[in-house]
Motif scaffolding. Structure first.
Motif, PDB file in Angstrom:
ATOM      1  N   MET A 187       0.847  -1.180   0.000  1.00  0.00           N
ATOM      2  CA  MET A 187       0.000   0.000   0.000  1.00  0.00           C
ATOM      3  C   MET A 187       0.891   1.240   0.000  1.00  0.00           C
ATOM      4  SD  MET A 187      -2.922   0.843   2.755  1.00  0.00           S
ATOM      5  CE  MET A 187      -3.799   2.349   2.717  1.00  0.00           C
ATOM      6  N   ALA A 188       0.585   2.170  -0.866  1.00  0.00           N
ATOM      7  CA  ALA A 188       1.377   3.398  -0.969  1.00  0.00           C
ATOM      8  C   ALA A 188       1.085   4.324   0.211  1.00  0.00           C
ATOM      9  CB  ALA A 188       1.042   4.105  -2.278  1.00  0.00           C
ATOM     10  N   MET A 189       2.118   5.041   0.614  1.00  0.00           N
ATOM     11  CA  MET A 189       1.977   5.969   1.728  1.00  0.00           C
ATOM     12  C   MET A 189       1.283   7.238   1.230  1.00  0.00           C
ATOM     13  SD  MET A 189       4.902   7.413   4.334  1.00  0.00           S
ATOM     14  CE  MET A 189       5.685   5.842   4.361  1.00  0.00           C
ATOM     15  N   THR A 190       0.277   7.688   1.958  1.00  0.00           N
ATOM     16  CA  THR A 190      -0.444   8.899   1.575  1.00  0.00           C
ATOM     17  C   THR A 190       0.362  10.134   1.947  1.00  0.00           C
ATOM     18  OG1 THR A 190      -1.567   9.121   3.702  1.00  0.00           O
ATOM     19  CG2 THR A 190      -2.656   7.735   2.025  1.00  0.00           C
ATOM     20  N   GLN A 191      -0.041  11.262   1.382  1.00  0.00           N
ATOM     21  CA  GLN A 191       0.622  12.522   1.715  1.00  0.00           C
ATOM     22  C   GLN A 191       0.474  12.821   3.199  1.00  0.00           C
ATOM     23  OE1 GLN A 191      -0.930  16.067  -0.100  1.00  0.00           O
ATOM     24  NE2 GLN A 191       0.671  17.348   0.762  1.00  0.00           N
ATOM     25  N   ALA A 192      -0.689  12.540   3.755  1.00  0.00           N
ATOM     26  CA  ALA A 192      -0.914  12.785   5.176  1.00  0.00           C
ATOM     27  C   ALA A 192       0.046  11.953   6.023  1.00  0.00           C
ATOM     28  CB  ALA A 192      -2.366  12.493   5.550  1.00  0.00           C
ATOM     29  N   GLN A 193       0.237  10.692   5.658  1.00  0.00           N
ATOM     30  CA  GLN A 193       1.155   9.831   6.409  1.00  0.00           C
ATOM     31  C   GLN A 193       2.590  10.318   6.270  1.00  0.00           C
ATOM     32  OE1 GLN A 193       0.297   7.092   8.529  1.00  0.00           O
ATOM     33  NE2 GLN A 193       2.379   7.595   9.145  1.00  0.00           N
ATOM     34  N   GLN A 194       2.969  10.769   5.075  1.00  0.00           N
ATOM     35  CA  GLN A 194       4.313  11.302   4.867  1.00  0.00           C
ATOM     36  C   GLN A 194       4.547  12.534   5.734  1.00  0.00           C
ATOM     37  OE1 GLN A 194       4.413  11.964   0.637  1.00  0.00           O
ATOM     38  NE2 GLN A 194       4.939   9.850   0.173  1.00  0.00           N
ATOM     39  N   MET A 195       3.559  13.422   5.793  1.00  0.00           N
ATOM     40  CA  MET A 195       3.699  14.623   6.613  1.00  0.00           C
ATOM     41  C   MET A 195       3.774  14.263   8.095  1.00  0.00           C
ATOM     42  SD  MET A 195       4.104  17.255   4.778  1.00  0.00           S
ATOM     43  CE  MET A 195       3.851  18.520   6.013  1.00  0.00           C
ATOM     44  N   LEU A 196       2.949  13.324   8.531  1.00  0.00           N
ATOM     45  CA  LEU A 196       2.990  12.885   9.922  1.00  0.00           C
ATOM     46  C   LEU A 196       4.370  12.342  10.257  1.00  0.00           C
ATOM     47  CD1 LEU A 196       1.776  12.264  12.665  1.00  0.00           C
ATOM     48  CD2 LEU A 196       0.824  10.167  11.679  1.00  0.00           C
ATOM     49  N   ASN A 197       4.940  11.547   9.372  1.00  0.00           N
ATOM     50  CA  ASN A 197       6.281  11.001   9.599  1.00  0.00           C
ATOM     51  C   ASN A 197       7.317  12.117   9.731  1.00  0.00           C
ATOM     52  OD1 ASN A 197       5.183   8.460   9.475  1.00  0.00           O
ATOM     53  ND2 ASN A 197       5.922   8.018   7.432  1.00  0.00           N
ATOM     54  N   LYS A 198       7.195  13.166   8.921  1.00  0.00           N
ATOM     55  CA  LYS A 198       8.132  14.291   9.004  1.00  0.00           C
ATOM     56  C   LYS A 198       8.005  15.009  10.341  1.00  0.00           C
ATOM     57  CE  LYS A 198       8.621  15.137   4.103  1.00  0.00           C
ATOM     58  NZ  LYS A 198       8.576  16.109   3.017  1.00  0.00           N
ATOM     59  N   TYR A 199       6.782  15.186  10.825  1.00  0.00           N
ATOM     60  CA  TYR A 199       6.595  15.837  12.126  1.00  0.00           C
ATOM     61  C   TYR A 199       7.167  14.981  13.254  1.00  0.00           C
ATOM     62  CZ  TYR A 199       4.003  19.973  10.805  1.00  0.00           C
ATOM     63  OH  TYR A 199       3.659  21.208  10.299  1.00  0.00           O
ATOM     64  N   ILE A 200       7.003  13.675  13.156  1.00  0.00           N
ATOM     65  CA  ILE A 200       7.565  12.785  14.172  1.00  0.00           C
ATOM     66  C   ILE A 200       9.087  12.866  14.154  1.00  0.00           C
ATOM     67  CG2 ILE A 200       7.860  10.357  14.824  1.00  0.00           C
ATOM     68  CD1 ILE A 200       4.917   9.950  13.842  1.00  0.00           C
TER      69      ILE A 200
END
Length: 72
Positions: free
Chosen positions: A1-14
């Motif tokens: 499953m491809a990572m969504t933009q929201a998940q990518q942004m969440l990962n950056k904040y973490i």
């Protein structure tokens, strides 16, 4: 499953939160953030967590934010 933009942004904040907690500064969105900016990082992280949860609920056909109960 491809990572969504929201998940990518969440990962950056973490990642940003972890870097700041380790005493490093981090450049994020054109700004350099330090320990003093930790609350801003956490606010952004919470926003993206809500978006990820909303997307996840939508893909499962559910609704996010409330549930219904029947009391007899």
């Amino acid at each position: 499953m491809a990572m969504t933009q929201a998940q990518q942004m969440l990962n950056k904040y973490i990642e940003a939160e972890m870097a700041v907690l380790e005493g490093r500064s981090v450049t994020f969105g054109g700004r350099t953030l330090t320990m003093a900016d930790l609350n801003q990082i956490r606010d952004g992280q919470q926003e993206w967590e809500r978006r990820v949860a909303s997307e996840t609920a939508a893909t499962k056909g559910g609704r996010f934010g409330y549930s219904l109960a029947t009391f007899e």
